[in-house]
Design an enzyme around this catalytic site. Structure first.
Site, PDB file in Angstrom:
ATOM      1  N   GLU A   1      33.577  32.189  50.065  1.00 56.58           N
ATOM      2  CA  GLU A   1      33.709  32.623  49.200  1.00 56.58           C
ATOM      3  C   GLU A   1      32.992  31.867  46.959  1.00 56.58           C
ATOM      4  O   GLU A   1      32.754  31.402  46.841  1.00 56.58           O
ATOM      5  CB  GLU A   1      34.399  33.316  48.386  1.00 56.58           C
ATOM      6  CG  GLU A   1      34.200  33.898  47.387  1.00 56.58           C
ATOM      7  CD  GLU A   1      35.695  34.837  46.612  1.00 56.58           C
ATOM      8  OE1 GLU A   1      35.732  34.829  45.450  1.00 56.58           O
ATOM      9  OE2 GLU A   1      36.897  34.839  47.031  1.00 56.58           O
TER      10      GLU A   1
ATOM     11  N   LYS B   1      32.691  36.066  51.747  1.00 54.56           N
ATOM     12  CA  LYS B   1      32.541  36.643  51.006  1.00 54.56           C
ATOM     13  C   LYS B   1      31.154  36.804  49.126  1.00 54.56           C
ATOM     14  O   LYS B   1      32.222  35.649  48.438  1.00 54.56           O
ATOM     15  CB  LYS B   1      34.084  36.688  50.300  1.00 54.56           C
ATOM     16  CG  LYS B   1      34.630  37.200  49.502  1.00 54.56           C
ATOM     17  CD  LYS B   1      36.497  37.414  49.519  1.00 54.56           C
ATOM     18  CE  LYS B   1      37.666  38.753  48.741  1.00 54.56           C
ATOM     19  NZ  LYS B   1      37.927  38.323  47.039  1.00 54.56           N
TER      20      LYS B   1
END
EC number: 4.1.2.13
Length: 338
Positions: A188, A230
């Site tokens: 992420e 992500k």
């Protein structure tokens, strides 16, 4: 010429790939229930509920008690450490509740952002020390994937080359450690929506950040088929005077991903990035800390997961038609940290 030393066995690779594919099966996404104690304090205070462990447990129970309708639209649930070891009112561990629905359990493993010295307010993420031991224990306790958040910001002087490189390497080291312990890493690299930059600037920065991340993942011998990405969607800064259509945002986002993300990556699970999102606020408003309202709050969550997010993941969502109210309210928090 670099030499190749196997980082994972064929059996380890298959396990990681199978887990990743289960999480991002068609129409499925991830429920992020990994709010820290501090983040939960902000949410609960808005409805006048005290931020105690019991109230946090009850709030998570509202989400986790959803019936089997969520199986077709939720592939994984990210737990906070505290939540991984909590039980429902009947004494059933939350982990088992989620697993019994055929949903994969995940865990947040980073320990938050810290300042990166010599930069214009940029950060890196801590938590690598002891990560292997924690991952090994989390795997035993039911977690099959993990989340680690790095944060970058856009301004005239940022992100700096140092911040991009440092955060890419931190994400790669985290991913490698997770995979060695049978845990699928969600990578992420969040680019914050703070600022007045336009869509083109965000796309450019997103491409540079993702390119660095995947270079680092390759350098660290991370098995891409056993990872998930992500990222932020490519959007203008919140203070940008220019307005862009959903189609323009989608095109910028897809273009950035096509230019940087290898086809081996099984799936992309977008973070909301401060955009309009009503799930959490609707659940809290419906619940208000009162057990009598739990059923209604759970139904609201199911509606969001099934009728909105599940359809959107397949490109079938046509919008709610609501121009105001909770659905149109942004959850944007400046310089978001947790």
């Amino acid at each position: 010429m670099p030499h190749s030393y196997p980082a994972l066995s064929a059996e380890q690779k298959k396990e990681l790939s199978d887990i990743a594919l289960r999480i991002v099966a068609p129409g499925k996404g991830i429920l992020a229930a990994d709010e820290s104690v501090g983040s939960m304090a902000k949410r609960l205070s808005q409805i006048g509920v005290e931020n105690t462990e019991e109230n946090r447990r009850l709030y998570r129970q509202v989400l986790f008690s959803a019936d089997d309708r969520v199986k077709k639209c939720i592939g994984g649930v990210i737990f906070f450490h505290e939540t991984l070891y909590q039980k429902d009112d009947n004494g059933v561990p939350f982990v088992r509740t989620i697993q019994d629905k055929g949903i994969v359990v995940g865990i947040k493993v980073d320990k938050g952002v810290v300042p990166l010295a010599g930069t214009d307010g940029e950060t890196t993420t801590q938590g690598l020390d002891g990560l292997s031991e924690r991952c090994a224990q989390y795997k035993k306790d039911g977690a099959d994937f993990a989340k680690w958040r790095c944060v970058l910001k856009i301004s005239e002087r940022t992100p700096s080359a140092l911040a991009i490189l440092e955060n890419a390497n931190v994400l790669a080291r985290y991913a490698s450690i997770c995979q060695q312990n049978g845990i699928v890493p969600i990578v992420e690299p969040e680019i914050l929506p703070d600022g007045d930059h336009d869509l083109r600037r965000c796309q450019y920065v997103t491409e540079k950040v993702l390119a660095a991340v995947y270079k680092a993942l390759s350098d660290h011998h991370v098995y891409l088929e056993g990872t998930l990405l992500k990222p932020n969607m490519v959007t203008p800064g919140h203070a940008c005077p220019n307005k862009y259509s959903p189609e323009e945002v989608a095109m910028a986002t897809v273009t950035a991903l096509r230019r940087t993300v290898p086809p081996a990556v099984p799936g992309v699970t977008f973070l909301s990035g401060g955009q309009s999102e009503e799930e959490a606020s609707l659940n809290l408003n419906a619940w208000r800390g009162q057990q009598d309202n739990a059923g209604a709050a759970t139904e609201e969550f199911i509606k969001r997961a099934e009728q909105v997010n599940g359809l959107a993941a397949q490109g079938k969502y046509e919008g709610s038609g609501e121009d105001g109210g909770t659905a149109a309210q942004s959850l944007y928090v400046a310089n978001h940290a947790y």
